[in-house]
Enzyme design. Structure first.
Site, PDB file in Angstrom:
ATOM      1  N   ASP A  91       0.812  -1.232   0.000  1.00 26.23           N
ATOM      2  CA  ASP A  91       0.000   0.000   0.000  1.00 26.23           C
ATOM      3  C   ASP A  91       0.842   1.278   0.000  1.00 26.23           C
ATOM      4  O   ASP A  91       0.319   2.378  -0.127  1.00 26.23           O
ATOM      5  CB  ASP A  91      -0.981  -0.013   1.192  1.00 26.23           C
ATOM      6  N   HIS A 143       7.427  -7.022  -1.124  1.00 30.39           N
ATOM      7  CA  HIS A 143       6.488  -7.547  -2.136  1.00 30.39           C
ATOM      8  C   HIS A 143       6.107  -6.469  -3.132  1.00 30.39           C
ATOM      9  O   HIS A 143       5.033  -6.500  -3.720  1.00 30.39           O
ATOM     10  CB  HIS A 143       5.238  -8.130  -1.440  1.00 30.39           C
ATOM     11  N   CYS A 203       5.059  -3.069 -18.234  1.00 32.42           N
ATOM     12  CA  CYS A 203       4.482  -3.922 -19.284  1.00 32.42           C
ATOM     13  C   CYS A 203       5.115  -5.306 -19.181  1.00 32.42           C
ATOM     14  O   CYS A 203       6.343  -5.421 -19.123  1.00 32.42           O
ATOM     15  CB  CYS A 203       4.775  -3.324 -20.666  1.00 32.42           C
ATOM     16  N   CYS A 248       7.228  -5.703 -22.880  1.00 31.88           N
ATOM     17  CA  CYS A 248       8.451  -4.923 -23.213  1.00 31.88           C
ATOM     18  C   CYS A 248       9.087  -4.319 -21.960  1.00 31.88           C
ATOM     19  O   CYS A 248      10.134  -3.665 -22.054  1.00 31.88           O
ATOM     20  CB  CYS A 248       8.099  -3.817 -24.210  1.00 31.88           C
ATOM     21  N   CYS A 308       3.087  -1.692 -27.155  1.00 31.78           N
ATOM     22  CA  CYS A 308       2.815  -3.072 -27.628  1.00 31.78           C
ATOM     23  C   CYS A 308       1.413  -3.186 -28.229  1.00 31.78           C
ATOM     24  O   CYS A 308       1.022  -4.244 -28.730  1.00 31.78           O
ATOM     25  CB  CYS A 308       2.936  -4.048 -26.460  1.00 31.78           C
ATOM     26  N   GLY A 354       2.185  -6.997  13.012  1.00 30.78           N
ATOM     27  CA  GLY A 354       1.037  -7.119  12.111  1.00 30.78           C
ATOM     28  C   GLY A 354       1.244  -8.089  10.971  1.00 30.78           C
ATOM     29  O   GLY A 354       0.856  -7.828   9.833  1.00 30.78           O
ATOM     30  N   THR A 355       1.846  -9.236  11.265  1.00 33.73           N
ATOM     31  CA  THR A 355       2.046 -10.231  10.214  1.00 33.73           C
ATOM     32  C   THR A 355       1.864 -11.636  10.777  1.00 33.73           C
ATOM     33  O   THR A 355       2.189 -11.915  11.921  1.00 33.73           O
ATOM     34  CB  THR A 355       3.441 -10.120   9.568  1.00 33.73           C
ATOM     35  N   SER A 356       1.336 -12.530   9.923  1.00 35.72           N
ATOM     36  CA  SER A 356       1.172 -13.945  10.327  1.00 35.72           C
ATOM     37  C   SER A 356       2.445 -14.729  10.011  1.00 35.72           C
ATOM     38  O   SER A 356       2.538 -15.915  10.279  1.00 35.72           O
ATOM     39  CB  SER A 356      -0.019 -14.557   9.575  1.00 35.72           C
ATOM     40  N   ARG A 400      -2.029  -8.999  16.686  1.00 33.81           N
ATOM     41  CA  ARG A 400      -3.316  -9.273  17.349  1.00 33.81           C
ATOM     42  C   ARG A 400      -3.412 -10.740  17.723  1.00 33.81           C
ATOM     43  O   ARG A 400      -3.881 -11.113  18.780  1.00 33.81           O
ATOM     44  CB  ARG A 400      -4.468  -8.879  16.398  1.00 33.81           C
TER      45      ARG A 400
HETATM   46  N1  APR Z   1      -2.884  -4.956  15.189  1.00 38.78           N
HETATM   47  C1  APR Z   1      -2.032  -6.014  15.305  1.00 38.78           C
HETATM   48  N2  APR Z   1      -2.095  -7.105  14.511  1.00 38.78           N
HETATM   49  C2  APR Z   1      -3.068  -7.125  13.569  1.00 38.78           C
HETATM   50  C3  APR Z   1      -3.995  -6.074  13.387  1.00 38.78           C
HETATM   51  C4  APR Z   1      -3.871  -4.949  14.256  1.00 38.78           C
HETATM   52  N3  APR Z   1      -4.701  -3.886  14.162  1.00 38.78           N
HETATM   53  N4  APR Z   1      -4.831  -6.405  12.360  1.00 38.78           N
HETATM   54  C5  APR Z   1      -4.437  -7.623  11.923  1.00 38.78           C
HETATM   55  N5  APR Z   1      -3.392  -8.059  12.646  1.00 38.78           N
HETATM   56  C6  APR Z   1      -2.607  -9.291  12.489  1.00 38.78           C
HETATM   57  C7  APR Z   1      -3.438 -10.542  12.307  1.00 38.78           C
HETATM   58  O1  APR Z   1      -3.649 -11.155  13.560  1.00 38.78           O
HETATM   59  C8  APR Z   1      -2.541 -11.401  11.411  1.00 38.78           C
HETATM   60  O2  APR Z   1      -1.737 -12.272  12.194  1.00 38.78           O
HETATM   61  O3  APR Z   1      -1.869  -9.136  11.296  1.00 38.78           O
HETATM   62  C9  APR Z   1      -1.629 -10.406  10.704  1.00 38.78           C
HETATM   63  C10 APR Z   1      -1.904 -10.287   9.216  1.00 38.78           C
HETATM   64  O4  APR Z   1      -1.559 -11.519   8.630  1.00 38.78           O
HETATM   65  P1  APR Z   1      -1.882 -11.766   7.083  1.00 38.78           P
HETATM   66  O5  APR Z   1      -3.292 -11.395   6.813  1.00 38.78           O
HETATM   67  O6  APR Z   1      -1.408 -13.132   6.729  1.00 38.78           O
HETATM   68  O7  APR Z   1      -1.002 -10.662   6.319  1.00 38.78           O
HETATM   69  P2  APR Z   1       0.562 -10.704   6.066  1.00 38.78           P
HETATM   70  O8  APR Z   1       1.278 -11.449   7.133  1.00 38.78           O
HETATM   71  O9  APR Z   1       0.989  -9.320   5.797  1.00 38.78           O
HETATM   72  O10 APR Z   1       0.653 -11.560   4.683  1.00 38.78           O
HETATM   73  C11 APR Z   1       1.912 -11.689   4.089  1.00 38.78           C
HETATM   74  O11 APR Z   1       0.826 -12.768   2.204  1.00 38.78           O
HETATM   75  O12 APR Z   1      -0.804 -12.872   0.562  1.00 38.78           O
HETATM   76  C12 APR Z   1       0.488 -12.481   0.843  1.00 38.78           C
HETATM   77  O13 APR Z   1       1.604 -10.829  -0.360  1.00 38.78           O
HETATM   78  C13 APR Z   1       0.647 -11.007   0.637  1.00 38.78           C
HETATM   79  O14 APR Z   1       2.216  -9.557   1.762  1.00 38.78           O
HETATM   80  C14 APR Z   1       1.187 -10.504   1.968  1.00 38.78           C
HETATM   81  C15 APR Z   1       1.740 -11.766   2.600  1.00 38.78           C
END
Ligand code: APR
Length: 305
Positions: free
Chosen positions: A120, A137, A145, A148, A172, A239-241, A265
């Site tokens: 984003d 990412h 493109c 090309c 193209c 904020g990532t899984s 979270r």
């Molecule tokens: N505060 C803290 N954690 C949060 C919040 C929040 N407000 N909102 C969501 N989360 C946590 C969720 O609990 C989850 O564990 O953020 C995590 C988001 O995980 P995903 O939805 O899997 O997103 P992400 O880890 O960024 O995915 C990685 O997967 O599909 C691909 O390219 C895509 O970059 C992305 C990659």
């Protein structure tokens, strides 16, 4: 397990938020790894949560919802992506308190690098400079493109995306018309040879420079991470899984004596952290900042103008 034991041995009692605050205050080279969870407070869904983006496209009946970001599928049928691209088009000129927290670390000379998985581009609006940001990412900032490789500013195809139209490369276009004689490129009919047609569907199509599954990450990622894992003195994952490699592998690449903190979270069970702060990242960042006696710069939730 070995890594955790080794880490714990090196950092006794590193198990409370106050110790995290101490580590934050003493760290000088913080590697911040972020995912979609740092933008959800702005109304941008993450991917895998119950209300996430992948749950919103279940109706497409794809075997795997990630197929909308699959490079081979894009090359055979770009409409799979362009039918949903408007749902992931980023807002402009806003950012969250968590983005501001990262900018604050930069302002204090503590940010080694922010490795973001997000496309984003909000980190740039928060003022995190390009040399401190790795968009693992890619992002919507530019588009190219697929034939090309002509590159253009991403916002030039936003109207196509909003109108569910296939953005086509002007250089193209003439050649593409030989394969698709239809007058209006968006009214193209399937030519008689399905194999030829499928390969040609993406001829001269413009694609945002976001990393699809099956594509290599930007070379900047591989170059930086080799250096940064040796300089880093604190890793914070926010904020990532941690479900997508190679970014998810970063937690296993660091020396065992580098403390690792999760702010998320939901728990991330397949990785071991010295401390997991579970909750909303904006709130946790605000609490930790206050405990450090710092100020998060005034956050503009809406338009910056
Ligand atoms: N505060 C803290 N954690 C949060 C919040 C929040 N407000 N909102 C969501 N989360 C946590 C969720 O609990 C989850 O564990 O953020 C995590 C988001 O995980 P995903 O939805 O899997 O997103 P992400 O880890 O960024 O995915 C990685 O997967 O599909 C691909 O390219 C895509 O970059 C992305 C990659």
């Amino acid at each position: 397990i070995n890594k955790v034991l080794c880490t714990r041995l090196k950092l006794p009692n590193f198990s409370t938020i106050d110790n995290f605050v101490d580590a934050l205050k003493s760290a000088k080279q913080i590697l911040v790894l972020t995912g979609a969870g740092v933008s959800t407070s702005l109304g941008i869904p993450d991917f895998r949560s119950s209300e996430g983006f992948y749950s919103k496209i279940k109706h497409l009946g794809l075997d795997d919802p990630q197929d909308v970001f699959n490079y081979d599928i894009f090359m055979q049928d770009p409409s799979v992506f362009y039918n949903i691209a408007n749902m992931v088009l980023p807002p402009e000129n806003i950012y969250s308190p968590l983005h501001s927290f990262i900018k604050m670390l930069y302002d204090k000379g503590k940010l080694l690098r922010n490795y973001t998985q997000n496309i984003d581009n909000l980190e740039s609006y928060a003022g995190i400079p390009a040399d401190k940001l790795i968009q693992c990412h890619g992002s919507f900032a530019t588009a190219s493109c697929v034939t090309c490789h002509w590159k253009l500013p991403g916002e030039k195809i936003f109207s196509n995306i909003r109108n569910l139209e296939l953005p086509l490369c002007p250089y193209c276009y003439e050649k593409r018309k030989q394969y698709f004689p239809a007058s209006d490129p968006n009214e193209e009919t399937q030519v008689e040879n399905p194999l030829k047609d499928r390969i040609l569907n993406s001829f001269g199509v413009l694609k945002p420079d976001i990393t699809f599954f099956g594509e290599a990450l930007p070379s900047k990622f591989h170059k930086s991470i080799r250096e940064d894992i040796l300089k880093c003195d604190l890793l914070i994952c926010i904020g990532t899984s941690l479900k997508v490699a190679p970014v998810s592998e970063i937690v296993n690449m660091l020396p065992a004596n580098v403390p690792q903190v999760l702010i998320n979270r939901d728990p991330v069970r397949h990785a071991e952290f010295d401390i997991s702060l579970l909750g909303y990242c904006d709130e946790i960042a605000t609490l930790v900042t206050q405990r450090c006696g710092w100020e998060i710069p005034h956050v503009k939730w809406k338009e910056l103008k």
